[in-house]
Motif scaffolding. Structure first.
Motif, PDB file in Angstrom:
ATOM      1  N   ASN A  72      25.939 -35.055 -24.695  1.00 15.89           N
ATOM      2  CA  ASN A  72      25.823 -35.767 -26.022  1.00 15.89           C
ATOM      3  C   ASN A  72      25.812 -37.326 -25.953  1.00 15.89           C
ATOM      4  OD1 ASN A  72      26.430 -33.593 -27.479  1.00 15.89           O
ATOM      5  ND2 ASN A  72      28.645 -33.596 -27.141  1.00 15.89           N
ATOM      6  N   ALA A  73      26.116 -37.934 -24.923  1.00 17.57           N
ATOM      7  CA  ALA A  73      26.159 -39.437 -24.830  1.00 17.57           C
ATOM      8  C   ALA A  73      24.717 -39.866 -24.652  1.00 17.57           C
ATOM      9  CB  ALA A  73      27.135 -39.789 -23.445  1.00 17.57           C
ATOM     10  N   LYS A  74      23.996 -39.023 -24.114  1.00 20.04           N
ATOM     11  CA  LYS A  74      22.541 -39.518 -23.954  1.00 20.04           C
ATOM     12  C   LYS A  74      21.659 -38.662 -24.799  1.00 20.04           C
ATOM     13  CE  LYS A  74      23.030 -40.404 -19.082  1.00 20.04           C
ATOM     14  NZ  LYS A  74      22.618 -40.145 -17.531  1.00 20.04           N
ATOM     15  N   ALA A  75      22.376 -37.668 -25.690  1.00 21.65           N
ATOM     16  CA  ALA A  75      21.189 -36.946 -26.686  1.00 21.65           C
ATOM     17  C   ALA A  75      20.407 -36.194 -25.946  1.00 21.65           C
ATOM     18  CB  ALA A  75      20.850 -37.775 -27.603  1.00 21.65           C
ATOM     19  N   ILE A  76      20.894 -35.539 -24.877  1.00 19.00           N
ATOM     20  CA  ILE A  76      19.645 -34.640 -24.102  1.00 19.00           C
ATOM     21  C   ILE A  76      20.327 -33.148 -23.899  1.00 19.00           C
ATOM     22  CG2 ILE A  76      18.699 -34.312 -21.919  1.00 19.00           C
ATOM     23  CD1 ILE A  76      19.167 -37.257 -21.089  1.00 19.00           C
ATOM     24  N   VAL A  77      19.340 -32.353 -24.298  1.00 23.96           N
ATOM     25  CA  VAL A  77      19.742 -30.886 -23.960  1.00 23.96           C
ATOM     26  C   VAL A  77      18.796 -30.434 -22.911  1.00 23.96           C
ATOM     27  CG1 VAL A  77      17.870 -30.292 -25.843  1.00 23.96           C
ATOM     28  CG2 VAL A  77      19.698 -28.678 -25.271  1.00 23.96           C
ATOM     29  N   TYR A  78      19.534 -29.334 -22.122  1.00 22.43           N
ATOM     30  CA  TYR A  78      19.091 -29.007 -20.944  1.00 22.43           C
ATOM     31  C   TYR A  78      18.742 -27.359 -21.143  1.00 22.43           C
ATOM     32  CZ  TYR A  78      20.066 -33.387 -18.904  1.00 22.43           C
ATOM     33  OH  TYR A  78      20.422 -34.585 -18.515  1.00 22.43           O
ATOM     34  N   LEU A  79      17.905 -26.670 -20.533  1.00 24.87           N
ATOM     35  CA  LEU A  79      17.677 -25.286 -20.376  1.00 24.87           C
ATOM     36  C   LEU A  79      17.674 -24.689 -18.950  1.00 24.87           C
ATOM     37  CD1 LEU A  79      18.007 -22.550 -22.155  1.00 24.87           C
ATOM     38  CD2 LEU A  79      15.558 -22.572 -22.186  1.00 24.87           C
ATOM     39  N   GLN A  80      18.738 -24.316 -18.322  1.00 23.95           N
ATOM     40  CA  GLN A  80      18.368 -23.902 -16.959  1.00 23.95           C
ATOM     41  C   GLN A  80      17.869 -22.401 -16.969  1.00 23.95           C
ATOM     42  OE1 GLN A  80      18.642 -25.470 -13.646  1.00 23.95           O
ATOM     43  NE2 GLN A  80      17.775 -23.545 -13.206  1.00 23.95           N
ATOM     44  N   MET A  81      16.720 -22.158 -16.618  1.00 28.01           N
ATOM     45  CA  MET A  81      16.325 -20.513 -16.730  1.00 28.01           C
ATOM     46  C   MET A  81      16.163 -20.125 -15.174  1.00 28.01           C
ATOM     47  SD  MET A  81      13.171 -21.348 -19.128  1.00 28.01           S
ATOM     48  CE  MET A  81      12.281 -22.519 -18.262  1.00 28.01           C
ATOM     49  N   ASN A  82      17.143 -19.012 -14.873  1.00 27.84           N
ATOM     50  CA  ASN A  82      17.195 -18.293 -13.668  1.00 27.84           C
ATOM     51  C   ASN A  82      16.370 -16.771 -13.600  1.00 27.84           C
ATOM     52  OD1 ASN A  82      18.222 -20.625 -12.682  1.00 27.84           O
ATOM     53  ND2 ASN A  82      20.227 -19.944 -13.230  1.00 27.84           N
ATOM     54  N   SER A  83      16.093 -16.424 -12.737  1.00 28.84           N
ATOM     55  CA  SER A  83      15.615 -15.088 -12.615  1.00 28.84           C
ATOM     56  C   SER A  83      14.475 -14.856 -13.679  1.00 28.84           C
ATOM     57  CB  SER A  83      16.714 -13.875 -13.036  1.00 28.84           C
ATOM     58  OG  SER A  83      17.894 -14.142 -12.090  1.00 28.84           O
ATOM     59  N   LEU A  84      13.579 -15.647 -13.715  1.00 28.12           N
ATOM     60  CA  LEU A  84      12.501 -15.706 -14.668  1.00 28.12           C
ATOM     61  C   LEU A  84      11.837 -14.425 -14.625  1.00 28.12           C
ATOM     62  CD1 LEU A  84      11.745 -19.539 -14.659  1.00 28.12           C
ATOM     63  CD2 LEU A  84      12.221 -18.306 -16.610  1.00 28.12           C
ATOM     64  N   LYS A  85      11.241 -13.833 -15.680  1.00 24.95           N
ATOM     65  CA  LYS A  85      10.323 -12.522 -15.652  1.00 24.95           C
ATOM     66  C   LYS A  85       9.110 -13.259 -16.263  1.00 24.95           C
ATOM     67  CE  LYS A  85      14.325 -10.013 -16.504  1.00 24.95           C
ATOM     68  NZ  LYS A  85      15.075  -8.989 -17.792  1.00 24.95           N
ATOM     69  N   PRO A  86       7.877 -12.264 -15.995  1.00 24.85           N
ATOM     70  CA  PRO A  86       6.655 -12.377 -16.933  1.00 24.85           C
ATOM     71  C   PRO A  86       6.898 -12.526 -18.268  1.00 24.85           C
ATOM     72  CG  PRO A  86       6.180 -10.914 -15.134  1.00 24.85           C
ATOM     73  CD  PRO A  86       8.068 -11.250 -15.270  1.00 24.85           C
ATOM     74  N   GLU A  87       7.610 -11.851 -19.002  1.00 23.17           N
ATOM     75  CA  GLU A  87       7.761 -11.769 -20.317  1.00 23.17           C
ATOM     76  C   GLU A  87       8.559 -13.124 -20.954  1.00 23.17           C
ATOM     77  OE1 GLU A  87       8.700  -9.597 -18.228  1.00 23.17           O
ATOM     78  OE2 GLU A  87      10.896  -8.630 -18.841  1.00 23.17           O
ATOM     79  N   ASP A  88       8.915 -14.155 -19.896  1.00 23.32           N
ATOM     80  CA  ASP A  88       9.358 -15.420 -20.306  1.00 23.32           C
ATOM     81  C   ASP A  88       8.450 -16.573 -20.692  1.00 23.32           C
ATOM     82  OD1 ASP A  88      12.091 -14.954 -18.244  1.00 23.32           O
ATOM     83  OD2 ASP A  88      12.163 -14.674 -20.400  1.00 23.32           O
ATOM     84  N   THR A  89       7.128 -16.079 -19.873  1.00 27.93           N
ATOM     85  CA  THR A  89       6.082 -16.990 -20.220  1.00 27.93           C
ATOM     86  C   THR A  89       5.691 -17.276 -21.764  1.00 27.93           C
ATOM     87  OG1 THR A  89       4.859 -16.337 -18.330  1.00 27.93           O
ATOM     88  CG2 THR A  89       3.451 -16.962 -19.971  1.00 27.93           C
ATOM     89  N   ALA A  90       5.659 -18.428 -22.120  1.00 29.08           N
ATOM     90  CA  ALA A  90       5.655 -19.135 -23.497  1.00 29.08           C
ATOM     91  C   ALA A  90       5.646 -20.633 -23.615  1.00 29.08           C
ATOM     92  CB  ALA A  90       6.697 -18.642 -24.229  1.00 29.08           C
ATOM     93  N   VAL A  91       5.381 -20.974 -24.512  1.00 28.25           N
ATOM     94  CA  VAL A  91       5.531 -22.424 -24.845  1.00 28.25           C
ATOM     95  C   VAL A  91       6.967 -22.662 -25.317  1.00 28.25           C
ATOM     96  CG1 VAL A  91       4.608 -24.599 -26.166  1.00 28.25           C
ATOM     97  CG2 VAL A  91       3.166 -22.928 -25.303  1.00 28.25           C
ATOM     98  N   TYR A  92       7.628 -23.603 -24.741  1.00 28.59           N
ATOM     99  CA  TYR A  92       9.024 -23.600 -25.137  1.00 28.59           C
ATOM    100  C   TYR A  92       9.245 -24.862 -26.085  1.00 28.59           C
ATOM    101  CZ  TYR A  92      10.502 -19.761 -22.203  1.00 28.59           C
ATOM    102  OH  TYR A  92      10.973 -18.663 -21.610  1.00 28.59           O
ATOM    103  N   TYR A  93       9.775 -24.777 -27.260  1.00 28.85           N
ATOM    104  CA  TYR A  93      10.046 -26.078 -27.881  1.00 28.85           C
ATOM    105  C   TYR A  93      11.287 -26.441 -28.233  1.00 28.85           C
ATOM    106  CZ  TYR A  93       5.213 -24.792 -29.712  1.00 28.85           C
ATOM    107  OH  TYR A  93       3.994 -24.643 -29.697  1.00 28.85           O
ATOM    108  N   CYS A  94      11.674 -27.671 -28.057  1.00 24.19           N
ATOM    109  CA  CYS A  94      13.085 -28.311 -28.489  1.00 24.19           C
ATOM    110  C   CYS A  94      13.320 -28.277 -29.812  1.00 24.19           C
ATOM    111  CB  CYS A  94      13.140 -29.527 -27.568  1.00 24.19           C
ATOM    112  SG  CYS A  94      14.639 -30.442 -27.821  1.00 24.19           S
ATOM    113  N   ASN A  95      14.476 -28.285 -30.492  1.00 20.42           N
ATOM    114  CA  ASN A  95      14.555 -28.270 -31.575  1.00 20.42           C
ATOM    115  C   ASN A  95      16.143 -29.108 -31.909  1.00 20.42           C
ATOM    116  OD1 ASN A  95      16.697 -26.729 -33.550  1.00 20.42           O
ATOM    117  ND2 ASN A  95      14.936 -27.250 -34.612  1.00 20.42           N
ATOM    118  N   ALA A  96      15.910 -29.850 -32.909  1.00 17.48           N
ATOM    119  CA  ALA A  96      17.272 -30.555 -33.314  1.00 17.48           C
ATOM    120  C   ALA A  96      17.593 -30.248 -34.780  1.00 17.48           C
ATOM    121  CB  ALA A  96      17.276 -32.026 -33.055  1.00 17.48           C
TER     122      ALA A  96
END
Length: 118
Positions: A72-96
């Motif tokens: 919150n202090a730095k206004a940063i959001v993270y997404l840790q993605m583990n055990s990735l699968k082929p179906e996770d293939t996509a363009v990922y968009y950040c939203n506020a």
């Protein structure tokens, strides 16, 4: 509000990636941050969100594999993605999600491509 996402790339199935998104501008009005993804020809879908209070939501397809967090202090959001699968293939968009005195708005980052393939 401007959102700058980074961290996408190519990884083999079972691998991991971490996405980051930095918010700038009128960030004091942001009450939730999140990640969505989109495959060409499909609608954009929710991946995960996190509120200012730390409450999180996840798509069923990523529960137990992805973790969303925010600084919150730095206004940063993270997404840790583990055990990735082929179906996770996509363009990922950040939203506020932003709330002002008389209106609310959704802001989107430019998208970062995640490719999961052997």
């Amino acid at each position: 509000v401007q959102l700058q996402a980074s961290g996408g790339g190519s990884v083999e199935p079972g691998g991991s990636l971490k996405l980051s998104c930095v918010a700038s501008g009128s960030t004091v009005g942001i009450f939730a941050l999140g990640w969505y993804r989109q495959v060409p020809g499909n609608e954009r879908e929710l991946v995960a969100t996190v509120s200012n209070g730390g409450s999180t939501t996840y798509a069923d397809s990523v529960k137990g594999r992805f973790t969303i967090s925010r600084d919150n202090a730095k206004a940063i959001v993270y997404l840790q993605m583990n055990s990735l699968k082929p179906e996770d293939t996509a363009v990922y968009y950040c939203n506020a999600e932003w709330r002002g005195l008389i209106s609310t708005r959704s802001y989107w980052g430019q998208g970062t491509l995640v490719t999961v393939s052997s």
